[in-house]
Design an enzyme around this catalytic site. Structure first.
Site: not given
Length: 434
Positions: A67, A141, A165
């Site tokens: 990420k 996210s 997330s």
């Protein structure tokens, strides 16, 4: 699909070449570029790492996406924001552990800007799109991590989870998301959203892969035997206020698990309105502090709005929240201790369209996060695993006291759901099937 453990074993034995694994991942990333799951593809670096690979490690040769809020030496460090154009100066601890275990980082996955959103729609590169229907969101996210695993780009992606997330996009994209217990995976060199709530987690195709990956990153070995568990079905009405599609899948899944031998009882968790406010009062001030001195006026509009709201939280509420979280953790722990794990839907709806989010983001955000925040607040481990559905994916969430219990129950549940025909009962929420 071969497991991560089996692929790594084949690399170590010489049966599989890491170069081939990397090339397959790079090709698939190019084929699925329209999803916007990968925001930076380090083809040159991945190929060099594959050629030089020593065929050692628990994750030998496994292609991985990280990420973009997690620092990777030499790769762009932008956190999905137009306000950042840095290069990673060093590897985050989790990246260092990936490399030590033999994994090969092929690039960076899409994040909602600064991880401050649960839809995956706000990023300098545009929204991330769901592999099951590109007109729909992935959730966030850790949007790109879930989309990339679901699309077959990589078997393992590293995400972060502050209010759900990892688990939210896992549920909406139909993959496994595992948020281990707090501090299992270090948040060192991860851009912080809320230090009290941030976790690092993994996204994979199966529970076995998630468990194996976390074991590899922590140099631990989790026992993998499991028997029919004692499951506490969360009965709070606000957590079962799901769309018809999710309610049908949840009810069928619970009926299937019951038929497979699971013992079930109702379980009431701490009041959502109170715990949600506690989480907001912790997260908001910490997020504001983490963005002091930054070019906030050029952030994505929804992230600016979240920070404006957070600035209004007074100091006394933050102090009170820090006290309240201790009581909530004890209360939830007492509830979980009566069973092997708690079950509830991961999210309360299937993936909405991008246009639906734009038109009604407030209510959609609430339904995405309502069932996931409690595990961050308390630090207990939580899985999201796919529920069998007739259409878009849905997730079943498992919360336990420790990583070993969470993985054991998740493996049993996954096996039960995938090896038996789904029980049909679209009318009940699950609590009345006890």
């Amino acid at each position: 699909m071969e497991s991560i453990e089996a692929i790594a074993a084949s690399v170590r034995s010489g049966a599989v070449d890491p170069v081939d694994l990397v090339e397959q991942a790079l090709q698939r990333a190019e084929e699925t570029a329209a999803l916007n799951a990968v925001v930076h593809l380090d083809a040159e670096g991945a190929r060099k790492a594959a050629v030089a690979h020593d065929r050692r490690g628990a994750l030998a040769g496994i292609p991985v996406l990280v990420k973009e809020i997690i620092e990777v030496q030499g790769l762009p460090y932008r956190c999905g924001s137009l306000t950042m154009d840095e290069l990673g100066s060093t590897d985050a601890d989790v990246v260092r552990r990936l490399r030590a275990a033999g994994a090969i980082v092929i690039g960076l996955s899409h994040s909602h800007e600064f991880a401050y959103g649960c839809t995956g729609t706000s990023n300098r590169a545009g929204p991330c799109r769901n592999p099951h229907d590109p007109s729909r969101i992935t959730g966030g996210s850790s949007a790109g991590a879930a989309a990339a695993v679901a699309a077959g780009v990589v078997p393992l992606a590293i995400g972060t989870d502050t209010a759900g997330s990892v688990r939210i996009p896992a549920a909406l994209c139909g993959v496994v998301g595992f948020k281990p217990a707090r501090n299992t995976l270090s948040t060192n060199r991860v851009f912080p959203l809320s230090q009290s709530l941030d976790h690092v987690g993994v996204l994979t195709a199966t529970v076995a892969d998630a468990q194996y990956a976390v074991d590899a990153l922590t140099a631990q070995h989790t026992a993998r035997t499991a028997s029919p568990p004692r499951l506490g079905l969360v009965s709070n009405p606000e957590h079962l206020d799901c769309s018809p599609e999710v309610t049908k899948a949840w009810s069928a899944a619970i009926a299937t698990l019951r038929a497979a031998g699971a013992a079930m009882s109702e379980a009431k968790v701490p009041d959502w309105a109170e715990t949600n406010q506690t989480a907001i009062d912790l997260q908001g001030p910490e997020a504001v502090a983490n963005h002091v001195g930054r070019n906030v006026e050029n952030y994505q509009p929804d992230v600016q709005e979240r920070l404006r709201e957070a600035v209004e939280i007074p100091a006394w509420r933050y102090v009170k929240a820090r006290e309240q979280v201790l009581a909530v953790t004890v209360e939830l722990g007492t509830t979980i201790s009566r069973v092997d794990a708690l079950l509830l839907p991961t999210v309360q709806l299937t993936a909405p369209t991008l246009s639906e989010v734009e038109a009604d983001s407030l209510s959609i955000r609430a339904k995405l996060m309502r069932n996931t925040r409690l595990a961050n607040l308390t630090g207990y481990p939580a899985y999201s695993i796919p529920m069998p559905t007739d259409g878009l994916p849905g997730g079943l969430q498992i919360i336990a006291l420790d990583n070993q219990s969470a993985s054991a129950v998740a493996r049993w549940v996954e096996q039960a759901l995938t090896s038996r025909p789904p029980a049909v009962d679209g009318r009940s929420s699950g609590a009345d099937q006890l």
